[in-house]
Motif scaffolding. Structure first.
Motif, PDB file in Angstrom:
ATOM      1  N   LEU A  59       2.968   3.426  10.074  1.00 24.75           N
ATOM      2  CA  LEU A  59       3.911   3.996   9.112  1.00 24.75           C
ATOM      3  C   LEU A  59       3.221   4.031   7.751  1.00 24.75           C
ATOM      4  O   LEU A  59       2.874   3.009   7.188  1.00 24.75           O
ATOM      5  N   GLY A  60       2.986   5.175   7.256  1.00 25.40           N
ATOM      6  CA  GLY A  60       2.297   5.304   5.974  1.00 25.40           C
ATOM      7  C   GLY A  60       0.813   5.550   6.122  1.00 25.40           C
ATOM      8  O   GLY A  60       0.085   5.547   5.134  1.00 25.40           O
ATOM      9  N   ARG A  61       0.332   5.708   7.372  1.00 19.52           N
ATOM     10  CA  ARG A  61      -1.088   6.028   7.625  1.00 19.52           C
ATOM     11  C   ARG A  61      -2.034   5.076   6.888  1.00 19.52           C
ATOM     12  O   ARG A  61      -3.011   5.484   6.278  1.00 19.52           O
ATOM     13  N   LYS A  62      -1.736   3.805   6.948  1.00 19.15           N
ATOM     14  CA  LYS A  62      -2.561   2.803   6.276  1.00 19.15           C
ATOM     15  C   LYS A  62      -3.755   2.453   7.154  1.00 19.15           C
ATOM     16  O   LYS A  62      -3.737   2.657   8.367  1.00 19.15           O
ATOM     17  N   SER A  63      -4.794   1.906   6.545  1.00 23.02           N
ATOM     18  CA  SER A  63      -5.972   1.536   7.334  1.00 23.02           C
ATOM     19  C   SER A  63      -6.562   0.231   6.830  1.00 23.02           C
ATOM     20  O   SER A  63      -6.365  -0.162   5.679  1.00 23.02           O
ATOM     21  N   ILE A  64      -7.287  -0.409   7.727  1.00 21.02           N
ATOM     22  CA  ILE A  64      -7.992  -1.652   7.422  1.00 21.02           C
ATOM     23  C   ILE A  64      -9.455  -1.415   7.758  1.00 21.02           C
ATOM     24  O   ILE A  64      -9.776  -0.964   8.859  1.00 21.02           O
ATOM     25  N   SER A  65     -10.312  -1.679   6.805  1.00 30.65           N
ATOM     26  CA  SER A  65     -11.743  -1.540   7.045  1.00 30.65           C
ATOM     27  C   SER A  65     -12.434  -2.748   6.441  1.00 30.65           C
ATOM     28  O   SER A  65     -11.803  -3.614   5.858  1.00 30.65           O
ATOM     29  N   LEU A 116       0.809  -1.212   0.000  1.00 25.79           N
ATOM     30  CA  LEU A 116       0.000   0.000   0.000  1.00 25.79           C
ATOM     31  C   LEU A 116       0.846   1.268   0.000  1.00 25.79           C
ATOM     32  O   LEU A 116       1.872   1.357   0.669  1.00 25.79           O
ATOM     33  N   LYS A 117       0.364   2.265  -0.741  1.00 29.65           N
ATOM     34  CA  LYS A 117       0.960   3.598  -0.719  1.00 29.65           C
ATOM     35  C   LYS A 117       0.602   4.275   0.605  1.00 29.65           C
ATOM     36  O   LYS A 117      -0.211   3.762   1.380  1.00 29.65           O
ATOM     37  N   VAL A 118       1.135   5.466   0.836  1.00 32.12           N
ATOM     38  CA  VAL A 118       0.733   6.274   1.984  1.00 32.12           C
ATOM     39  C   VAL A 118      -0.775   6.499   1.894  1.00 32.12           C
ATOM     40  O   VAL A 118      -1.308   6.772   0.810  1.00 32.12           O
ATOM     41  N   GLN A 134      -4.319 -10.994  13.149  1.00 33.53           N
ATOM     42  CA  GLN A 134      -3.219 -10.324  13.823  1.00 33.53           C
ATOM     43  C   GLN A 134      -2.319  -9.650  12.811  1.00 33.53           C
ATOM     44  O   GLN A 134      -2.145 -10.140  11.700  1.00 33.53           O
ATOM     45  N   PHE A 135      -1.761  -8.524  13.212  1.00 35.24           N
ATOM     46  CA  PHE A 135      -0.791  -7.815  12.398  1.00 35.24           C
ATOM     47  C   PHE A 135       0.021  -6.925  13.320  1.00 35.24           C
ATOM     48  O   PHE A 135      -0.386  -6.625  14.443  1.00 35.24           O
ATOM     49  N   ILE A 136       1.167  -6.516  12.844  1.00 31.70           N
ATOM     50  CA  ILE A 136       2.049  -5.663  13.622  1.00 31.70           C
ATOM     51  C   ILE A 136       1.624  -4.218  13.398  1.00 31.70           C
ATOM     52  O   ILE A 136       1.615  -3.741  12.252  1.00 31.70           O
ATOM     53  N   THR A 137       1.269  -3.510  14.450  1.00 29.56           N
ATOM     54  CA  THR A 137       0.692  -2.167  14.308  1.00 29.56           C
ATOM     55  C   THR A 137       1.585  -1.143  13.615  1.00 29.56           C
ATOM     56  O   THR A 137       1.053  -0.307  12.883  1.00 29.56           O
ATOM     57  N   PRO A 138       2.937  -1.145  13.789  1.00 31.81           N
ATOM     58  CA  PRO A 138       3.718  -0.146  13.057  1.00 31.81           C
ATOM     59  C   PRO A 138       3.558  -0.249  11.543  1.00 31.81           C
ATOM     60  O   PRO A 138       3.716   0.746  10.828  1.00 31.81           O
ATOM     61  N   MET A 139       3.212  -1.419  11.039  1.00 29.19           N
ATOM     62  CA  MET A 139       3.024  -1.570   9.593  1.00 29.19           C
ATOM     63  C   MET A 139       1.832  -0.748   9.106  1.00 29.19           C
ATOM     64  O   MET A 139       1.759  -0.398   7.937  1.00 29.19           O
TER      65      MET A 139
END
Length: 154
Positions: free
Chosen positions: A88-94, A63-65, A80-85
């Motif tokens: 960093l880059g202001r990514k989101s999951i919806s 993903l891009k920023v 589960q996922f590592i939160t800094p991922m």
């Protein structure tokens, strides 16, 4: 419609179909670290249709920023996922099950002439065969069960 489309799959089995029939611009095999790395920060959105638990760590770097993963596959276990991922880059999951009836009608009208889906229709008398094929990853995209067209005996 002017979009650059990337298909991501767990194997190379669907490459020709994705590129020729579905019109994808790029095909990535998620286990191929080199091709996944070369696609880093190239996607605005990922529509995740996988209905089983899978790690998101391989997809977040694509993903891009301000990029977004939109979960469409229903998973009934915690992911589960590592939160800094994400940070960093202001990514989101919806995620989304479906929009309102008005939104669905609007979407269908918009795509009426532009969209097709690849499905395989099965009747209830073939449901066990369909389940076995699902277990063996031998399904092209989605099964649709034709209950109305099935000849059910009382």
């Amino acid at each position: 419609m002017g979009h650059h489309v990337t298909v991501i799959s767990s194997s190379d089995k669907k490459r020709a179909e994705a590129m020729e029939h579905l019109g994808a611009d790029v095909y990535l095999v998620s286990s191929d670290e080199a091709s996944m790395s070369s696609a880093a920060e190239s996607l605005d959105y990922i529509f995740d249709t996988v209905p089983v638990v899978h790690p998101l760590e391989a997809y977040l770097p694509l993903l891009k920023v301000d990029g977004k993963i939109i979960m469409l596959g229903v998973i009934n276990q915690p992911m589960q996922f590592i939160t800094p991922m994400i940070m960093l880059g202001r990514k989101s999951i919806s995620g989304s099950f479906i929009g309102s009836m008005a939104e669905v009608e609007e979407m269908l009208e918009f795509y009426e002439k532009k969209l097709s889906s690849t499905i395989e229709i099965v009747t209830l008398d073939r449901i066990n065969e369909a389940m076995e094929r699902l277990e063996h990853n031998d399904v092209r995209y989605r099964f649709v069960v034709d209950v109305g067209g099935s000849k059910l005996e009382p």
